[in-house]
Structures are given as C-alpha cells and as structure tokens.
Enzyme design. Structure first.
Site, PDB file in Angstrom:
ATOM      1  CG  ASP A 108      12.540 113.243  65.242  1.00  0.00           C
ATOM      2  OD1 ASP A 108      12.570 113.428  64.011  1.00  0.00           O
ATOM      3  OD2 ASP A 108      13.359 112.532  65.844  1.00  0.00           O
ATOM      4  CG  HIS A 272      12.128 117.917  61.866  1.00  0.00           C
ATOM      5  ND1 HIS A 272      10.931 117.237  61.825  1.00  0.00           N
ATOM      6  CD2 HIS A 272      12.979 117.149  62.614  1.00  0.00           C
ATOM      7  CE1 HIS A 272      11.041 116.106  62.501  1.00  0.00           C
ATOM      8  NE2 HIS A 272      12.268 116.034  62.995  1.00  0.00           N
TER       9      HIS A 272
END
Length: 292
Positions: A108, A272
């Site tokens: 991320d 994620h």
C-alpha cells in the site's frame, strides 16, 4: 504496554529534517526493510518479519506520520510526505544501522515508498517488492467508475485541508475501522488488540493530518516525480516482484512491466491487507525474490 513484534528490538532513530522513526529490528544477515500501509503500523508485518528474521536482518519502521514515528507538519508543496522524502528516510535509517545496500518490500503506501526508493537510489536497493498497489502516476487515470468508488479514500484525503481532517475527526473509528474491516478476507487476520493499536495510532489529530498529507502528496508531488522518471525512461533494474489480489478491475502486470526490467508477478487470493491476510503466501514470494 505497546504491542511489539516478538523478539525484535526497538529503537527510535532520527533521519531527515529531524524526524524520528519508531523502528523494530530483528534477526541477522542480508538486510530487508518492510514498509507498511494505511491505516496500519509496522505491526502489519509481524508474521512475515519473524519468519524472515531466521536468516535476514529485518527492519520494520513506522513510516513518518504513522504509528509511533514523528508526524511533522506538511508544507504547501506537499514535500514533507512525498514518497521521495519518505524513501530518503529509509536510506538514512539503514545507513544509521550500518547498511548501504538492502532489499525493500512495501504494501500500500509503503509500496509506493519502496518504488520511489528503487528509482531514486537504484545502487542501494538489491531487491524490491510491491504489494497490491501501482505507482501514483498510474493509479489516477484508472480511478473511474466502480474503481473510483472502491478507492474513494484516495480522492477524499487528497482534498485540501481542513475538510478531510474535519470529517475524519467527526468519526475516526468508523472511518479508519472501515478499511481494516473491509480489506481482509480472513476474519482472524487482524485480532482485536492489533485493530485497537492501529486505531489508537491513527485517530489523533496529528496522525490524521499526517495521513491526509501523505495522500495529498500522492495526488501532487509524487505524480510529478513519477512523470519525470517516466519521461526520462527510468526503470527499476534490480530483481523486483509485484503481488496483488484478484479483486483489481484491471491487470496491474503491464503497468509494472513498464517500470521494471526483471519482474516476477503473483496473484494472491485474499484481501488488500496481504501481509496479514495471506502472510504465508507473501513470505514465500518474498523468499523466492530474495533468493535471486
């Protein structure tokens, strides 16, 4: 007592412009730096870090603006939280620890810091891995339709201050907790104590301001840096890996191929938050990369 990665030592190390980072350090051997994403801290790597520490020196910092690291005020040009600045933090951190060359893996926000480290310091980065992200320059044209809805926070937190800060302050646990709950497919991936630690680290006024500043840089300064490198034809030449989940509505492979010369890719079923949702698969991929 703050949560820690078992058997890791903790230091506070001052890097660029007087910013002090909270850093967990464990193991010995080839250095590997693990960089977390939003809205997490270095604890996101707790499973993978302990595994890699069996035969690597593993360094897990809280990025500036996150966790227990310093949270300096942003500037008008959004350079304080640019990925160039944050990558320089990591280079200085490793130099302080006595290491000039090291591998880096990021998830991320940490992945775009790792990407910038590879472009700005190619002689220092031995291997690079990027988890469930594409570079800042490439993501913005793709934020349309359902993709834009799913990644609304990228738009929202990039808005000028103080609107995002004001709205997040109104319900910080609801806002920040939304992503922790949404982005993992394994209900045990983020235990209650870890979730509480993430929220506590992200809900303070200075943390919210820093996180928004990070995303503002992602919409401005970071794009300019990426565009300059693309125009110059710069690519990552070290062994690299890009991992992502099957939920992406487009194929990240061509994007990463355009930035690299030695790439391996992997699609990992999961949410994620891959370092916590699928730590075994991520560890395997990182070990395969580091063995090259």
């Amino acid at each position: 007592m703050p949560l820690t990665i078992p058997d890791f030592d903790y230091q506070r190390i001052t890097v660029g412009d007087g910013v002090t980072l909270n850093v967990a350090i464990g193991g010995a051997g080839q250095p590997v730096v693990l960089l977390h994403g939003f809205p997490q801290t270095h604890l996101a790597w707790r499973h993978i870090a302990t595994d890699l520490a069996a035969d690597h020196l593993v360094v897990c910092p809280d990025l500036r603006g996150y966790g227990a690291s310093d949270k300096p005020l942003d500037d008008e040009a959004h350079t304080v939280y640019s990925k160039r600045t944050m990558a320089a933090d990591i280079v200085e951190l490793l130099a302080h620890l006595g290491h000039r060359r090291f591998a880096v893996a990021g998830h991320d926000r940490g992945a775009v810091v790792a990407f910038r480290a590879g472009l700005d310091h190619p002689d220092l980065i031995t291997h690079a891995a990027f988890l469930d992200v594409v570079p800042s320059l490439d993501i913005w044209p793709l934020l349309t339709g359902q993709t834009g809805v799913a990644l609304f926070h990228i738009y929202f937190m990039a808005h000028p201050a103080p609107l995002p800060e004001t709205l997040i302050h109104a319900a910080p646990e609801a806002y920040l907790g939304y992503f922790l709950d949404l982005w993992a497919t394994d209900p045990e991936a983020i235990p209650r104590d870890i979730r509480t630690a993430y929220l506590a680290a992200s809900m303070t006024p200075d943390a919210i301001a820093a996180i928004c500043a990070d995303y503002r840089s992602g919409a401005t300064t970071d794009i300019r840096h990426d565009a300059h490198d693309r125009a110059a034809g710069r690519q990552l030449t070290m062994p690299t890996a890009a991992l992502w989940t099957p939920t992406w509505p487009f194929d990240p492979a061509p994007i990463w191929h355009s930035w690299t010369t030695d790439l391996r890719t992997s699609v990992i079923p999961g949410g994620h938050l891959l370092p916590e949702d699928r730590p075994t698969e991520v560890t395997t991929a990182l070990r395969e990369l580091l063995s090259t």
